[in-house]
Design an enzyme around this catalytic site. Structure first.
Site, PDB file in Angstrom:
ATOM      1  N   GLU A  10       9.379  -4.108  10.705  1.00  0.00           N
ATOM      2  CA  GLU A  10       9.869  -2.859  10.112  1.00  0.00           C
ATOM      3  C   GLU A  10      10.334  -1.872  11.166  1.00  0.00           C
ATOM      4  OE1 GLU A  10       8.399   0.730   7.071  1.00  0.00           O
ATOM      5  OE2 GLU A  10       7.140  -1.043   7.383  1.00  0.00           O
ATOM      6  N   GLU A  23      -1.565  -5.477   8.824  1.00  0.00           N
ATOM      7  CA  GLU A  23      -0.667  -4.810   9.753  1.00  0.00           C
ATOM      8  C   GLU A  23      -1.151  -4.888  11.198  1.00  0.00           C
ATOM      9  OE1 GLU A  23       0.987  -1.314   6.717  1.00  0.00           O
ATOM     10  OE2 GLU A  23       0.154  -0.767   8.664  1.00  0.00           O
ATOM     11  N   ASP A  74      -1.062  -6.326  -0.387  1.00  0.00           N
ATOM     12  CA  ASP A  74      -1.255  -5.574   0.851  1.00  0.00           C
ATOM     13  C   ASP A  74      -2.724  -5.162   0.967  1.00  0.00           C
ATOM     14  OD1 ASP A  74      -0.124  -4.609   3.155  1.00  0.00           O
ATOM     15  OD2 ASP A  74       1.206  -3.189   2.158  1.00  0.00           O
ATOM     16  N   LYS A 104      -1.214  -9.449   3.024  1.00  0.00           N
ATOM     17  CA  LYS A 104      -0.535  -8.877   4.186  1.00  0.00           C
ATOM     18  C   LYS A 104      -1.445  -7.931   4.934  1.00  0.00           C
ATOM     19  CE  LYS A 104       2.795  -5.664   4.019  1.00  0.00           C
ATOM     20  NZ  LYS A 104       2.356  -4.703   5.081  1.00  0.00           N
ATOM     21  N   ASP A 148       0.833  -1.202   0.000  1.00  0.00           N
ATOM     22  CA  ASP A 148       0.000   0.000   0.000  1.00  0.00           C
ATOM     23  C   ASP A 148       0.870   1.255   0.000  1.00  0.00           C
ATOM     24  OD1 ASP A 148       0.922  -0.075   2.598  1.00  0.00           O
ATOM     25  OD2 ASP A 148      -1.053  -0.089   3.539  1.00  0.00           O
ATOM     26  N   SER A 149       2.196   1.063   0.059  1.00  0.00           N
ATOM     27  CA  SER A 149       3.132   2.167  -0.172  1.00  0.00           C
ATOM     28  C   SER A 149       2.933   2.768  -1.553  1.00  0.00           C
ATOM     29  CB  SER A 149       4.575   1.685  -0.013  1.00  0.00           C
ATOM     30  OG  SER A 149       4.797   0.483  -0.731  1.00  0.00           O
TER      31      SER A 149
END
Length: 288
Positions: free
Chosen positions: A189, A122, A90, A120, A51-52
């Site tokens: 991260e 978070e 993501d 993925k 999602d970056s």
């Protein structure tokens, strides 16, 4: 001469074998078909459509605004460029947090519509329940602890996490809970290397680091960061392996100068009509 055979698609079993053998796992982000083809040909093991993309591709100031449909579009493009690497999608902010049912439905879309091998999500906390639900539905899950960009505001911004004993213990607990919930892989991260080393010792699943030191089972970097595509400051953990922005800026600048000077296009860049056809065309136009 026949084309070389495509590489065999990697599996979760291959990742486990790499972990057991101490063979580092290589992961990169990618957001389009050309980038996927380069990642494929470079022989990486995993590709994350992160999602970056909200920041690197779509111009937002954070990852939060990107939508499911935008992520699916980008992920489908990457899928078409990959054969061997595992593809991770993501799940964007707001697409899985509210309930197990929502999380499973979103994950299913990424598998059915975009061809993801894994999805993925978070954080720990309630995300552990969402991970368990998705894994129970038969979809492999990548957990993500430490600096989690979707919740960067509540974490105090984009900065390292787990720098106190209490914070590190909470991070380790989240990671263990995600493993117990059925996550197949974990991303960690922006965490002190010492904390990462203690965490990896306690996990059975492969751990992919980004700004988390060298004790992980693999590493991931953002495409635009490692290739030097974007300008401005980068995180401490970023190593730029190229200056593609500089090369692109020089190339486009040369193009602009040649267009303005008349040097481009030159005869070698121009199509020509056979002389007899040109004469005939001129006669036809004259007869009108």
């Amino acid at each position: 001469m026949s084309a070389p055979a495509a590489a065999r698609p990697l599996t979760l079993g291959d990742l486990a074998a790499k972990k057991d053998a101490g063979e580092p796992i290589v992961m990169v982000t990618a957001y389009d078909h050309p980038s996927a083809r380069i990642a494929e040909d470079a022989g990486v093991d995993m590709v994350l459509v992160g999602d970056s993309a909200a920041m690197t591709v779509l111009g937002h100031s954070s990852t939060v605004p990107v939508t499911i449909d935008e992520m699916l579009m980008l992920t489908r493009a990457v899928r078409r460029g990959l054969s061997a690497p595992l593809l991770v999608g993501d799940l964007p902010f707001g697409s899985y947090e509210a309930s197990d049912e929502l999380a499973v439905a979103t994950a299913q879309r990424f598998v059915k519509e975009a061809g993801c091998d894994l999805v993925k999500i978070e954080r720990g906390g309630t995300t552990v329940d969402r991970a368990r639900a998705i894994a129970a539905a038969g979809i492999p899950v990548v957990g993500h602890v430490g600096l989690t960009p979707q919740s960067a505001t509540s974490l105090g911004g984009y900065r390292a996490q787990g720098r106190t004993a209490d914070a590190a213990l909470a991070l380790i607990d989240d990671a263990l809970a995600l493993q117990d919930a059925g996550c197949a892989v974990l991303v960690i991260e922006a965490v002190p290397a010492e904390v990462t080393a203690l965490l990896v010792q306690r996990l059975r699943i492969p751990v992919i680091g980004i700004g988390a030191g060298a004790d992980t089972d693999g590493q991931v970097l953002v495409w635009h960061d490692l290739l030097g595509i974007t300008d401005g400051p980068t995180a401490k953990f970023v190593k730029r392996y190229a200056d593609l922005r500089g090369a692109a800026l020089a190339a486009v600048g040369d193009y602009a100068r040649e267009v303005r000077s008349g040097a481009y296009p030159a005869p070698e860049h121009t199509y020509a009509m056979p002389a007899e056809e040109l004469t005939r065309l001129e006669d036809l136009l004259a007869a009108r």
